[in-house]
Enzyme design. Structure first.
Site, PDB file in Angstrom:
ATOM      1  N   GLU A  24     -74.364 -22.354  30.143  1.00 19.47           N
ATOM      2  CA  GLU A  24     -73.723 -21.095  29.783  1.00 19.47           C
ATOM      3  C   GLU A  24     -74.462 -19.892  30.375  1.00 19.47           C
ATOM      4  OE1 GLU A  24     -73.197 -20.644  25.537  1.00 19.47           O
ATOM      5  OE2 GLU A  24     -71.185 -19.863  25.796  1.00 19.47           O
TER       6      GLU A  24
ATOM      7  N   LYS B  96     -61.199 -18.398  25.260  1.00 19.66           N
ATOM      8  CA  LYS B  96     -60.894 -17.845  23.937  1.00 19.66           C
ATOM      9  C   LYS B  96     -59.627 -16.986  23.994  1.00 19.66           C
ATOM     10  CE  LYS B  96     -65.564 -17.580  21.935  1.00 19.66           C
ATOM     11  NZ  LYS B  96     -66.595 -16.660  21.475  1.00 19.66           N
TER      12      LYS B  96
ATOM     13  N   HIS C  47     -78.630 -48.623  31.872  1.00 16.97           N
ATOM     14  CA  HIS C  47     -77.710 -49.746  32.071  1.00 16.97           C
ATOM     15  C   HIS C  47     -76.282 -49.272  32.296  1.00 16.97           C
ATOM     16  CE1 HIS C  47     -80.972 -52.459  30.914  1.00 16.97           C
ATOM     17  NE2 HIS C  47     -81.319 -51.442  30.153  1.00 16.97           N
TER      18      HIS C  47
HETATM   19  O1  PA5 Z   1     -74.571 -18.657  23.240  1.00 14.56           O
HETATM   20  C1  PA5 Z   1     -73.538 -18.072  22.920  1.00 14.56           C
HETATM   21  O2  PA5 Z   1     -73.481 -16.845  22.855  1.00 14.56           O
HETATM   22  C2  PA5 Z   1     -72.291 -18.834  22.532  1.00 14.56           C
HETATM   23  O3  PA5 Z   1     -72.384 -20.176  22.810  1.00 14.56           O
HETATM   24  C3  PA5 Z   1     -72.012 -18.657  21.064  1.00 14.56           C
HETATM   25  O4  PA5 Z   1     -73.125 -19.079  20.338  1.00 14.56           O
HETATM   26  C4  PA5 Z   1     -70.784 -19.460  20.608  1.00 14.56           C
HETATM   27  O5  PA5 Z   1     -69.678 -19.134  21.388  1.00 14.56           O
HETATM   28  C5  PA5 Z   1     -70.474 -19.173  19.139  1.00 14.56           C
HETATM   29  O6  PA5 Z   1     -70.285 -17.803  18.959  1.00 14.56           O
HETATM   30  P1  PA5 Z   1     -70.205 -17.133  17.538  1.00 14.56           P
HETATM   31  O7  PA5 Z   1     -71.527 -17.225  16.887  1.00 14.56           O
HETATM   32  O8  PA5 Z   1     -69.834 -15.718  17.816  1.00 14.56           O
HETATM   33  O9  PA5 Z   1     -69.142 -17.880  16.767  1.00 14.56           O
END
Ligand code: PA5
Length: 435
Positions: free
Chosen positions: A275, A408, A296
């Protein structure tokens, strides 16, 4: 302690690595200082900012109350809101701790029903963690679980619910109105960097993990990587090695270990790098290798398939368990194992794998002294800092996630978020169906 071993460092690679390390030194200095342009995302750079003594004491008190009263604790959260806690809980959870149940990370009705079945008849506490309370998975699960809690506990329900969200958000307002306990989700830390904050630490404390040890590990690593010069800086070396292999054309990094306790830590690490780094058509795709089992299966590809990946082994130095194989009167052709300890056999498998794989692909090992809270703390800080450096070298923003936002938006469109009550439009992604 954490150390780095490079297994197949040819003279050519040494030369190239030196060049990369020399060229990027200013980036290390910038990262150590923390850049003003990332001020809204660097709340993790100084561990104390969100894990000071007062915060830890408050979390310990709350965790104690939950541990005394709960059979099970439901952690509602997705991605950065649950991965860090889950990685430590699933590795180090104490036997006498409440069962930890995960929710808010799926939209599957089957999985949700199973989760609801698990909590039935148990004394439940829950923590809904969401920085942006718009995220569908935790938001939807929280509604379902809230209704369950209200039905089961009536007026008492609020006391059993914790909400970890942004200060001043609609989530906090909901909390105040309904009498839930509110914990602040740091405004200046993105989900995947929140291990050492209320987000990661409360669920870990509920599971009986020594969060002070964990924070101490992170703080020691912070001191180390923000003080050391380039040529002895382990996070910088790791980031430069990744950059070298990327330049050589390796596009996949496999984090592999022979300790199954790292199973959920891989998930945290995968999210952190995927990410943070995977943007602008750049980045190294992170994958995990659960060895020896997967030797394996994917072991074949690693040794013999397309040369696209390099391997980072995660090894534990101190013996944490022992099981000696006793001789047996039945002839089963395994007598060569008589008297040997599984600890040593597992280590032999690690060394054999490094020897075989390093003939084909770049391999390195990150060795931690022990598999405990302190070293998890070290690993969190190490990888976060290295990831920040790596993104800088790659020329990408380490703290945003525009690709995730795109999904999203499509979801909100499909579910008619702006038009409450609209029908679900399940087939927005048209394609050619071959029957
Ligand atoms: O690292 C990040 O910012 C994302 O992976 C969020 O943690 C994830 O999308 C969850 O977001 P939120 O805490 O707003 O629900």
């Amino acid at each position: 302690m954490l150390s780095l071993v490079i297994h197949n460092h040819t003279e050519v690679r040494k030369e190239k690595l030196n060049q990369i390390m020399g060229a990027n030194e200013p980036l290390l200095d910038e990262a150590k200082a923390g850049e003003a342009c990332y001020a809204d995302s660097l709340g993790w750079l100084d561990t104390e900012e969100w894990a000071d003594n007062q915060t830890l004491a408050r979390l310990e008190t709350l965790a104690k109350e939950i541990r005394e009263n709960a059979d099970a604790f439901v952690l509602i959260g997705v991605g950065g809101s649950n991965n860090a806690a889950r990685s430590v809980i699933e590795a180090l959870r104490k036997e006498d701790a409440p069962e930890i149940i995960y929710a808010g990370n799926t939209l599957s009705p089957d999985a949700m029903r199973r989760m609801l079945k698990k909590i039935e008849g148990k004394s439940i506490y829950l923590d809904c963690i969401a920085k942006n309370f718009e995220t569908l998975e935790p938001g939807a699960s929280f509604r379902v679980l809230r209704q369950y809690m209200e039905k089961t506990y009536g007026e008492e329900a609020g006391k059993r619910m914790i909400a970890t969200g942004t200060a001043g958000s609609s989530f906090e307002q909901l909390c105040t109105k309904c009498g839930y306990t509110f914990l602040e989700f740091p405004f200046n830390v993105g989900g995947r960097y929140t291990a050492m904050t209320n987000v990661g630490l409360l669920p870990m404390a509920v599971a009986g993990i020594d969060i002070r040890e964990l924070v101490e590990g992170a703080k020691d690593m912070q001191k180390r990587v923000r003080a050391q010069e380039a040529d002895e800086n382990i996070a910088y070396q790791y980031a430069c090695l990744r950059n070298l292999y990327y330049k050589e054309g390796y596009r996949v990094e496999m984090l592999a270990s022979f300790e199954p306790q790292f199973r959920y830590f891989y998930k945290w690490w995968i999210q952190l790098f995927a990410e943070s780094e995977g943007k602008d058509n750049k980045g190294i795709f992170p994958v995990a290798g659960e060895f020896s089992e997967e030797l394996h299966s994917v072991g074949q590809f690693i040794q013999d398939g397309s040369p696209i990946l390099f391997e980072t082994f995660l090894d534990v130095a101190q013996k944490n368990a022992s099981l000696v194989i006793e001789p047996d009167t039945k002839e089963d052709d395994f007598d060569y194992l008589n008297g040997k300890d599984f600890w040593d056999i597992n280590k032999a498998a690690y060394h054999a794998t490094v020897a075989a794989h390093s003939k084909k692909l770049p391999c390195m090992t990150l060795e931690v002294d022990a598999l405990d809270a302190y070293h998890f703390g070290q690993l969190f800080y190490f990888f976060q800092f290295a990831c920040y450096l790596s993104c800088k070298m790659m020329g990408v923003h380490a703290f945003d996630q525009p690709g995730v936002e795109a999904y999203k938006k499509q979801m909100f469109k499909a579910l008619g978020k702006e038009r409450i009550g609209a029908n679900v439009c399940v087939n927005i992604a048209q394609g050619l169906r071959i029957k």
